[in-house]
Design a protein around this motif. Structure first.
Motif, PDB file in Angstrom:
ATOM      1  N   PHE A  67      31.044  42.911  53.505  1.00 58.94           N
ATOM      2  CA  PHE A  67      32.493  42.965  53.641  1.00 58.94           C
ATOM      3  C   PHE A  67      33.086  41.564  53.729  1.00 58.94           C
ATOM      4  O   PHE A  67      34.123  41.286  53.140  1.00 58.94           O
ATOM      5  CB  PHE A  67      32.886  43.780  54.873  1.00 58.94           C
ATOM      6  N   GLY A  68      32.421  40.682  54.440  1.00 56.89           N
ATOM      7  CA  GLY A  68      32.895  39.303  54.538  1.00 56.89           C
ATOM      8  C   GLY A  68      32.876  38.606  53.185  1.00 56.89           C
ATOM      9  O   GLY A  68      33.804  37.878  52.838  1.00 56.89           O
ATOM     10  N   PHE A  69      31.826  38.835  52.415  1.00 57.95           N
ATOM     11  CA  PHE A  69      31.729  38.251  51.080  1.00 57.95           C
ATOM     12  C   PHE A  69      32.819  38.820  50.175  1.00 57.95           C
ATOM     13  O   PHE A  69      33.472  38.089  49.436  1.00 57.95           O
ATOM     14  CB  PHE A  69      30.343  38.532  50.494  1.00 57.95           C
ATOM     15  N   LEU A  70      33.052  40.131  50.258  1.00 56.62           N
ATOM     16  CA  LEU A  70      34.088  40.773  49.456  1.00 56.62           C
ATOM     17  C   LEU A  70      35.471  40.275  49.858  1.00 56.62           C
ATOM     18  O   LEU A  70      36.319  40.034  49.001  1.00 56.62           O
ATOM     19  CB  LEU A  70      34.007  42.293  49.620  1.00 56.62           C
ATOM     20  N   ALA A  71      35.695  40.107  51.160  1.00 57.04           N
ATOM     21  CA  ALA A  71      36.994  39.613  51.622  1.00 57.04           C
ATOM     22  C   ALA A  71      37.247  38.195  51.104  1.00 57.04           C
ATOM     23  O   ALA A  71      38.372  37.852  50.750  1.00 57.04           O
ATOM     24  CB  ALA A  71      37.060  39.653  53.147  1.00 57.04           C
ATOM     25  N   ASP A  72      36.201  37.382  51.042  1.00 58.87           N
ATOM     26  CA  ASP A  72      36.340  36.026  50.519  1.00 58.87           C
ATOM     27  C   ASP A  72      36.725  36.065  49.041  1.00 58.87           C
ATOM     28  O   ASP A  72      37.611  35.325  48.606  1.00 58.87           O
ATOM     29  CB  ASP A  72      35.031  35.262  50.711  1.00 58.87           C
ATOM     30  N   ILE A  73      36.092  36.932  48.289  1.00 55.30           N
ATOM     31  CA  ILE A  73      36.423  37.063  46.868  1.00 55.30           C
ATOM     32  C   ILE A  73      37.857  37.559  46.701  1.00 55.30           C
ATOM     33  O   ILE A  73      38.597  37.081  45.835  1.00 55.30           O
ATOM     34  CB  ILE A  73      35.419  38.012  46.172  1.00 55.30           C
ATOM     35  N   LEU A  74      38.271  38.500  47.541  1.00 57.15           N
ATOM     36  CA  LEU A  74      39.632  39.035  47.436  1.00 57.15           C
ATOM     37  C   LEU A  74      40.679  37.960  47.741  1.00 57.15           C
ATOM     38  O   LEU A  74      41.760  37.971  47.150  1.00 57.15           O
ATOM     39  CB  LEU A  74      39.806  40.238  48.366  1.00 57.15           C
ATOM     40  N   TRP A  75      40.374  37.032  48.648  1.00 57.80           N
ATOM     41  CA  TRP A  75      41.310  35.928  48.914  1.00 57.80           C
ATOM     42  C   TRP A  75      41.475  35.063  47.678  1.00 57.80           C
ATOM     43  O   TRP A  75      42.573  34.629  47.346  1.00 57.80           O
ATOM     44  CB  TRP A  75      40.829  35.076  50.086  1.00 57.80           C
TER      45      TRP A  75
END
Length: 56
Positions: free
Chosen positions: A17-25
């Motif tokens: 989720f943290g990796f996905l949130a970084d990509i979404l930013w």
């Protein structure tokens, strides 16, 4: 053994989720930049509402 697997699964989910949130930013920043470029760089002329690439 089961609690260890549950903790490992939770860690993997949170890491993902943290990796996905970084990509979404990064995606959000890219969309903002494209929107700003489209907002400020408009075709010249008196096209009225047709002169813009968005409806509002």
């Amino acid at each position: 053994m089961v609690p260890l697997l549950v903790v490992a699964l939770i860690v993997l989910i949170l890491f993902g989720f943290g990796f996905l949130a970084d990509i979404l930013w990064w995606v959000a920043a890219l969309v903002l930049i494209i929107w700003l470029i489209g907002f400020f760089v408009r075709p010249g002329g008196t096209g009225g509402p047709r002169g813009r690439w968005y409806r509002w």
